[in-house]
Design a protein around this motif. Structure first.
Motif, mmCIF file in Angstrom:
data_model
loop_
_atom_site.group_PDB
_atom_site.id
_atom_site.type_symbol
_atom_site.label_atom_id
_atom_site.label_comp_id
_atom_site.label_asym_id
_atom_site.label_seq_id
_atom_site.Cartn_x
_atom_site.Cartn_y
_atom_site.Cartn_z
ATOM 1 N N TYR A 128 1.833 2.491 -3.348
ATOM 2 C CA TYR A 128 0.760 3.091 -4.138
ATOM 3 C C TYR A 128 0.148 4.309 -3.437
ATOM 4 O O TYR A 128 -0.931 4.769 -3.809
ATOM 5 N N LEU A 156 0.828 -1.209 0.000
ATOM 6 C CA LEU A 156 0.000 0.000 0.000
ATOM 7 C C LEU A 156 0.859 1.256 0.000
ATOM 8 O O LEU A 156 0.526 2.239 -0.663
ATOM 9 N N ARG A 214 -8.400 5.200 3.307
ATOM 10 C CA ARG A 214 -8.403 3.783 3.655
ATOM 11 C C ARG A 214 -9.078 3.618 5.007
ATOM 12 O O ARG A 214 -8.890 4.439 5.901
ATOM 13 N N ILE A 250 -10.178 0.452 0.432
ATOM 14 C CA ILE A 250 -9.168 1.378 -0.065
ATOM 15 C C ILE A 250 -9.769 2.136 -1.248
ATOM 16 O O ILE A 250 -10.096 1.529 -2.267
ATOM 17 N N TYR A 301 -1.771 7.304 -5.050
ATOM 18 C CA TYR A 301 -3.082 7.077 -5.651
ATOM 19 C C TYR A 301 -4.194 6.891 -4.616
ATOM 20 O O TYR A 301 -5.373 6.897 -4.962
ATOM 21 N N ILE A 302 -3.834 6.677 -3.362
ATOM 22 C CA ILE A 302 -4.828 6.349 -2.345
ATOM 23 C C ILE A 302 -5.508 7.614 -1.827
ATOM 24 O O ILE A 302 -4.858 8.523 -1.325
ATOM 25 N N LEU A 349 -9.322 4.768 -4.290
ATOM 26 C CA LEU A 349 -8.205 5.159 -5.155
ATOM 27 C C LEU A 349 -8.658 6.078 -6.267
ATOM 28 O O LEU A 349 -9.797 5.995 -6.728
#
Length: 89
Positions: free
Chosen positions: A28, A25, A35, A50, A31-32, A52
């Protein structure tokens, strides 16, 4: 590449996979959007959602990497919206 909004649902049945899941995670993180993790001690599992905003291939890659971890299941849903900003009216 076109960016998409998506939600990856994750169920963790093997808590030995959590450290690797968090490492993935982190890769990335750009892009998150957000969460949320919910432990469910009665069943001995955790549920994570999550959100995105990322290119489709990045979303698929993340979901695939998470789903390959032992005791981890994933499911991804995509928004139908396009890259365009909402029209003011």
């Amino acid at each position: 590449m076109e960016s998409r909004v998506a939600l990856i649902g994750v169920i963790i049945e093997n808590h030995n996979s959590v450290e690797e899941l968090n490492r993935i995670l982190h890769q990335y993180a750009e892009y998150i959007i957000g969460r949320m993790g919910v432990p469910y001690p009665k069943r001995g599992i955790s549920v994570i959602s999550i959100a995105l905003d990322a290119p489709g291939d990045e979303i698929s890659s993340l979901s695939g990497k998470l789903g390959m971890l032992p005791g981890v299941s994933t499911k991804t849903i995509y928004s139908k919206i396009s890259n365009e900003a909402p029209k003011e009216g």
